[in-house]
Design a protein around this motif. Structure first.
Motif, PDB file in Angstrom:
ATOM      1  N   PRO A   8     -38.504 -13.409  -8.641  1.00  0.00           N
ATOM      2  CA  PRO A   8     -38.539 -14.820  -8.224  1.00  0.00           C
ATOM      3  C   PRO A   8     -37.631 -15.693  -9.088  1.00  0.00           C
ATOM      4  CG  PRO A   8     -40.755 -13.918  -8.346  1.00  0.00           C
ATOM      5  CD  PRO A   8     -39.842 -12.892  -8.976  1.00  0.00           C
TER       6      PRO A   8
ATOM      7  N   LEU B  29     -36.103 -19.764  -9.875  1.00  0.00           N
ATOM      8  CA  LEU B  29     -36.384 -21.191  -9.792  1.00  0.00           C
ATOM      9  C   LEU B  29     -35.131 -21.931  -9.322  1.00  0.00           C
ATOM     10  CD1 LEU B  29     -38.213 -21.621 -13.239  1.00  0.00           C
ATOM     11  CD2 LEU B  29     -39.211 -20.987 -11.027  1.00  0.00           C
TER      12      LEU B  29
ATOM     13  N   HIS C 216     -38.500 -20.228  -5.837  1.00  0.00           N
ATOM     14  CA  HIS C 216     -39.453 -21.308  -6.038  1.00  0.00           C
ATOM     15  C   HIS C 216     -38.648 -22.606  -6.104  1.00  0.00           C
ATOM     16  CE1 HIS C 216     -42.946 -18.811  -6.881  1.00  0.00           C
ATOM     17  NE2 HIS C 216     -42.314 -18.164  -7.826  1.00  0.00           N
TER      18      HIS C 216
END
Length: 297
Positions: free
Chosen positions: A188, A190, A216
């Motif tokens: 994941p 950001l 995210h």
């Protein structure tokens, strides 16, 4: 000729968001403010304010508000050079476009060093902040564009250094064998917003190929740091914000030898240059203290 008493009423409503607060600023009744805005709308032949909570300017209203702000800046600049003019009743407001990471790392000290003005900051990505200056919606911008915009002076500031960072636990889980394309496509990541290309750019440079990781969306500089500390994902964090965390071992650099330097420039409207002189000096001083030297073009 435009009636500046009416224009001032419009600008006060848009700036404050309500007719009541605008009336307090102008020391008149809300009814008087409403009448002035209505009269201006009749003269212009267009709706200028969308009544609501808060009140918002229409496109035509925004253009008139920008005109009022520009006139106020020009008059303030004249007063500095013509001492016979009466001093202003209130400080002039400088509308400036700046990227969130500059605001979080070095720009606030420059604002604090500049007395006698108020600030209205517009937050936008450094690759897009110059567009506000081109449209005449701001008088200055912190931008990654080094070519002077028409009618503006351009000053190099330095480079804001970014480091790909994550928590040690995140690195151990997702990158046990180092940062490779297969792992990066699963880990994941950001991202600040749709304009944020830093993570994609770093991955392409670090791996030699484009990678599409799961994302995210965190539109906050501090949330980026907090998200990395919590193990939510990895992201490109400004070195001034994470240096202490890196030294303490709370964060780890994915590739310490591969920071990403983003060159920044201060572009300001030449027509109000004298009014911005103090701020420009403060911006250059603050940038030299916190930014990395700018590399070759």
């Amino acid at each position: 000729m435009l009636d500046y008493a009416l224009l001032s009423a419009l600008a006060a409503v848009v700036r404050s968001g309500s007719f009541e607060r605008a009336a307090q600023q102008l020391n008149v009744t809300p009814s008087a403010v409403s009448q002035r805005v209505k009269l201006l709308e009749e003269r212009i032949g267009a709706v200028l304010v969308v009544r609501g909570q808060p009140c918002l300017a229409t496109e035509v209203g925004q253009r008139l508000c920008r005109h009022v702000e520009q006139v106020a800046l020009l008059e303030s600049s004249l007063r500095r050079n013509l001492p016979g003019l009466h001093p202003e009743d209130r400080p002039v407001t400088l509308r400036i476009a700046v990227n969130a990471d500059s605001l979080a790392t070095w720009f606030i000290p420059a604002m604090a060093e500049t007395e006698g003005v108020l600030f209205d900051l517009v937050l936008d990505d450094q690759d897009h902040s110059a567009d506000w200056l081109r449209r005449g919606e701001v008088v200055a911008a912190v931008t990654s564009h080094g070519r002077p915009i028409q009618g503006c002076d351009c000053h190099p500031l330095g480079a804001l250094r970014y480091v790909a960072t994550a928590s040690p636990g995140f690195v151990a889980r997702w990158f046990p064998a180092g940062v490779r394309a297969e792992a990066a496509a699963r880990a994941p990541c950001l991202v600040f917003n749709q304009k944020d290309r830093l993570q994609a750019l770093w991955l392409e440079r670090a791996l030699g190929e484009p990678v599409q990781p799961p994302l995210h969306w965190l539109p906050s500089s501090q949330a980026f740091v907090d998200g990395a500390l919590a193990g939510l994902g990895w992201g490109m964090n400004p070195e001034p914000l994470v240096d202490g965390h890196l030294r303490a071992g709370r964060l780890a650099a994915l590739k310490p030898s591969r920071p990403l330097d983003v060159p920044l420039y201060w572009q300001q409207s030449r027509i109000v240059g004298p009014l911005l002189a103090d701020l420009t000096r403060a911006v250059l001083t603050a940038a030299r203290a916190r930014l990395a030297p700018m590399g070759p073009s």
